[in-house]
Design an enzyme around this catalytic site. Structure first.
Site: not given
Length: 355
Positions: A26, A75-76, A116, A165-166, A249
């Site tokens: 993060c 918000d999360d 989340d 998805h990649s 969080d």
């Protein structure tokens, strides 16, 4: 596949995944101030009575359900009220490698994405994988280990994983888009703080500086991996059971960044008792040795105009701004087993105070 020197079919520990990304976890988020400038004005507010006429303010069809938590305060997760007294929770989270071990990275990224949903008082229902992989630089067997780690954590949470998805990406990235369910009358929101409530923190801080040290030196910190892979499920349930209605969080914007958003949305002043905040073993040493990420310093720069540090030492201020990955819940209210690290007070002109 054109593997780089030392790669191939050998053990995964020979590959240092963190060396293939400019940031980690993060801490690689876009800085909060820049992000808020980008999303400003993107909140769609239907005209009064538009939904009742079968349309929205822009003339399109009325959305299904009622958006009760959206972009307004950051918000999360998003929350939409649907029929039957339920709400759908939606979120997505992904990032570059925070540790070198691919299985642990997958576990950490999944726990972080699921967090989340827990942060708004929901329970995860189904997740889809989001994977970016430099397929000509890193073996696909490592990607499989990342996905396996994510799957194991989702299973532990009782959450389905159904595809995803990649993309072929210059940097490895992994995370999940998660859909959950919640009681719309028992949500945890960042704008629901009340003066007089204590602030509880359900995980220690310090994973950011330990991860930065890990990236720089290769040292492994099991205590950081353990806290990052711990689900916030029990903390969320305990907060709801205790009657809490306000929480967030603690992730990439650090405790100070996320608390500032909570205090601002609630119109309050948040006070942090610096000595009461728990830290992981080795976190202070990592700060003293200079292992502070750019994300942490950007967090601090963002909140500094709204922060009174009092007599708190610079080392502690940096740790309070430390960019966490899969951190704990910061709850307005007491949570059994979690330390109280501060309180919410009527707004006195400064959003954040340290003492």
């Amino acid at each position: 596949m054109t593997a780089e020197p030392g790669f191939g079919a050998g053990p995964s520990e020979r590959v240092r995944l963190t060396q293939y990304a400019h940031g980690g976890g993060c801490a690689c988020k876009i800085p909060p101030g820049e992000l808020e400038a980008v999303v400003a004005g993107l909140v769609r507010r239907p005209a009064e009575g538009a939904a009742g006429k079968g349309g929205s303010a822009d003339g399109g069809p009325a959305p299904l359900g009622e958006l009760v938590v959206g972009l307004d305060d950051g918000d999360d997760a998003a929350v939409v009220r649907i029929e039957g007294g339920r709400a759908v929770v939606a979120t997505a989270d992904f990032f570059t490698p925070v540790v070198d071990d691919p299985y642990d990275w997958g576990r950490i990224a999944a726990a972080n994405a699921l967090s989340d949903v827990y942060a708004v008082g929901g329970e995860p229902l189904v997740a889809v994988n989001l994977l970016g992989w430099p397929r000509e630089r890193l073996p696909m067997d490592l990607a499989k280990e990342v996905l396996r780690g994510g799957l194991d954590v989702a299973r532990a949470a009782g959450c389905h994983v159904a595809g995803g998805h990649s993309v072929d990406d210059p940097e490895p990235k992994y995370g999940m888009a998660v859909t959950g369910l919640a009681d719309p009358e028992r949500l945890l929101r960042i704008d629901a703080g009340r003066a007089g409530l204590p602030l509880s923190l359900t995980k220690p801080l310090g994973v950011g500086v330990l991860n930065t040290r890990h990236k720089a030196t290769g040292e492994v910190f099991p205590q950081a991996v353990a806290t990052m892979t711990t689900l916030n499920r029990d903390a969320s349930r305990a907060a709801l059971a205790a009657g809490a209605r306000c929480a967030t969080d603690v992730t990439g914007f650090g405790l100070l960044g996320h608390l500032y958003k909570l205090a601002r949305a609630s119109g309050l002043t948040a006070v942090v008792d610096a000595a009461a905040v728990p830290y992981l073993e080795g976190a202070r040493e990592a700060v003293r040795d200079g292992h502070v990420s750019g994300g942490t310093r950007r967090n601090l720069a963002w909140v500094e105009p709204h922060l009174d540090t009092g007599t708190v030492a610079e080392e502690d201020v940096l740790l309070l701004a430390d960019a966490q990955t899969s951190g704990g819940l910061l709850v307005a209210g007491e949570v059994p087993g979690a330390p109280v690290v501060g309180e919410l007070l009527p707004f006195d002109g400064t959003a954040l105070r340290l003492r």
